[in-house]
Design an enzyme around this catalytic site. Structure first.
Site, short mmCIF file in Angstrom:
data_model
loop_
_atom_site.label_atom_id
_atom_site.label_comp_id
_atom_site.label_asym_id
_atom_site.label_seq_id
_atom_site.Cartn_x
_atom_site.Cartn_y
_atom_site.Cartn_z
N GLU A 47 20.45 0.48 1.03
CA GLU A 47 19.39 -0.46 0.63
C GLU A 47 19.56 -0.80 -0.86
O GLU A 47 19.97 0.07 -1.64
CB GLU A 47 18.03 0.25 0.82
CG GLU A 47 16.83 -0.51 0.28
CD GLU A 47 15.56 0.35 0.22
OE1 GLU A 47 15.66 1.57 -0.07
OE2 GLU A 47 14.48 -0.21 0.45
N ASN A 106 12.96 -7.58 0.10
CA ASN A 106 13.93 -6.49 0.16
C ASN A 106 14.72 -6.74 1.44
O ASN A 106 14.21 -6.53 2.54
CB ASN A 106 13.18 -5.15 0.19
CG ASN A 106 14.11 -3.96 0.11
OD1 ASN A 106 15.31 -4.08 0.36
ND2 ASN A 106 13.56 -2.81 -0.23
N LYS A 122 12.83 -6.58 4.92
CA LYS A 122 12.08 -5.32 5.15
C LYS A 122 10.61 -5.59 5.47
O LYS A 122 9.93 -6.31 4.72
CB LYS A 122 12.21 -4.43 3.92
CG LYS A 122 11.62 -3.04 4.04
CD LYS A 122 11.98 -2.23 2.78
CE LYS A 122 11.49 -0.81 2.79
NZ LYS A 122 11.95 -0.07 1.59
N GLU A 141 7.31 -0.72 -4.60
CA GLU A 141 7.87 -1.81 -3.80
C GLU A 141 6.84 -2.90 -3.50
O GLU A 141 7.18 -4.08 -3.41
CB GLU A 141 8.45 -1.27 -2.49
CG GLU A 141 9.79 -0.60 -2.69
CD GLU A 141 10.51 -0.41 -1.38
OE1 GLU A 141 10.83 -1.40 -0.72
OE2 GLU A 141 10.74 0.75 -1.01
N CYS A 167 15.32 1.29 5.00
CA CYS A 167 14.69 2.49 4.46
C CYS A 167 13.40 2.90 5.17
O CYS A 167 13.44 3.44 6.25
CB CYS A 167 14.48 2.37 2.96
SG CYS A 167 14.16 4.00 2.24
N ASN A 192 16.96 4.35 0.08
CA ASN A 192 16.84 5.01 -1.24
C ASN A 192 15.62 5.90 -1.12
O ASN A 192 14.49 5.42 -1.15
CB ASN A 192 16.52 3.99 -2.34
CG ASN A 192 17.70 3.15 -2.76
OD1 ASN A 192 18.40 3.47 -3.71
ND2 ASN A 192 17.91 2.04 -2.07
N1 CDT Z 1 13.00 2.74 -0.32
C1 CDT Z 1 12.11 3.31 0.51
O1 CDT Z 1 11.58 2.67 1.41
N2 CDT Z 1 11.79 4.62 0.28
C2 CDT Z 1 10.80 5.36 1.00
C3 CDT Z 1 10.30 6.50 0.19
C4 CDT Z 1 9.17 6.18 -0.63
S1 CDT Z 1 7.64 6.26 0.14
C5 CDT Z 1 6.57 6.05 -1.15
C6 CDT Z 1 11.32 6.02 2.28
O2 CDT Z 1 10.68 5.88 3.30
O3 CDT Z 1 12.35 6.70 2.22
#
Ligand code: CDT
Length: 307
Positions: A47, A106, A122, A141, A167, A192
């Site tokens: 991502e 995203n 996303k 985000e 993600c 990430n």
């Molecule tokens: N980038 C991303 O979506 N990261 C989320 C973690 C953060 S939740 C506040 C994940 O689901 O891995």
């Protein structure tokens, strides 16, 4: 004859703020070459691959924010990756921050033969729209991205039906079911994931477990392969989980990254492995009961009125 597809996942190590697009694309080209040298036909990148994970910072200067977004794809900086993929005949999934006019998403794309054959934006945008007090790690985000407007499409990539998510989407069963209902063969996902989410303060072993849990269950329940690519390692001082993997429709991890750095993993996926499940325990047409699933589309939050 067995339907197979040779799949690679290209995990990356951290991408720091001072790394230029040119440097990052050069790293991605090396990973794509490595995947090609092993015989892979597709490679999955993480991502927001082209930059550091900027939503950890609260930024209000529009020019600074826009510096993390791509207004065109390919751009002069990303074109070498498209050309290499065309020349080596290796398709790829790439996550990036998309500027569409004034709208910010995203996003991820599927590229084959040097051309974009699919796009996803996303849908499950996690975190907050404003920095939160006392959070050691911010996740903003919602400040930078709109909810995606393309649904969960599945694309005809010749040898396989490929779908995408990004993600946090990977934690939600609805993500995969919508693609499962389109007979998806492979779901590609980049992520990430900080080791510490900030608000949860969980034991250290849980983020890796909670990464694998939905990947395994969703591959099994939706009779598909899942290829998951992390941006791993310590990025701008924040430790991120690795654990990139390819999961089989059996729910087993076929192969997993060992490092928290740039690393290619690959596996020859038997796409027909899903058939045993599709024709039996997860024969959707025979066994699903959508008339009893209405709450899933009619409600967002749980109904907590006393029973
Ligand atoms: N980038 C991303 O979506 N990261 C989320 C973690 C953060 S939740 C506040 C994940 O689901 O891995």
């Amino acid at each position: 004859m067995k339907r197979t597809l040779h799949l690679a996942v290209a995990q990356t190590g951290p991408i720091q703020a001072h790394h230029s697009r040119k440097e990052v694309v050069a790293r991605l080209c090396e990973l794509l070459k490595e995947a090609a040298s092993r015989g892979a036909r597709w490679v999955v990148f993480p991502e927001l691959t082209l930059t550091t994970f900027f939503p950890r910072w609260s930024m209000d200067d529009p020019a600074q924010v826009r510096s993390y977004f791509e207004a065109e794809m390919p751009s002069p900086e990303t074109l070498p990756l498209f050309e290499l993929s065309r020349d080596l005949q290796v398709g790829f999934y790439l996550g990036y921050a998309e500027l569409a006019g004034e709208r910010q998403f995203n996003s991820s794309i599927l590229v084959d033969g040097g051309k974009i054959i699919g796009k996803y934006r996303k849908i499950h945008i996690p975190g907050d729209a404003q920095a939160q007090e006392n959070y050691p790690v911010q996740h903003l985000e919602k400040k930078y991205f709109e909810v995606g407007d393309l649904g969960f499409p599945v694309f005809d990539a010749g040898e396989a039906r490929i779908g995408m998510c990004i993600c946090n989407d990977r934690r939600w069963p609805e993500t995969y079911r919508v693609m499962g209902l389109q007979a998806v063969d492979i779901v590609m996902v980049g992520y990430n994931t900080p080791v510490a989410y900030g608000r949860l303060g969980e034991p250290a072993h849980l983020p890796a477990l909670q990464n694998q849990l939905p990947l395994k269950a969703s591959a099994y329940q939706n009779t598909c392969w899942i290829a998951a690519a992390a941006k791993a390692g310590v990025e701008e001082g924040i430790p991120m989980i690795g654990g990139s993997c390819i999961v089989a429709p059996t729910g087993e991890i076929a192969v997993q990254a060992l490092s928290e750095d740039d690393e290619v993993i690959n596996y020859v996926c038997d796409l027909d492995l899903a058939n045993g499940y599709r024709n039996n325990i997860f024969n959707f047409a025979r066994h699903r009961r959508p008339e009893h699933y209405k709450a899933i589309v009619e409600r967002t939050g749980a109904d907590t009125t006393p029973l």
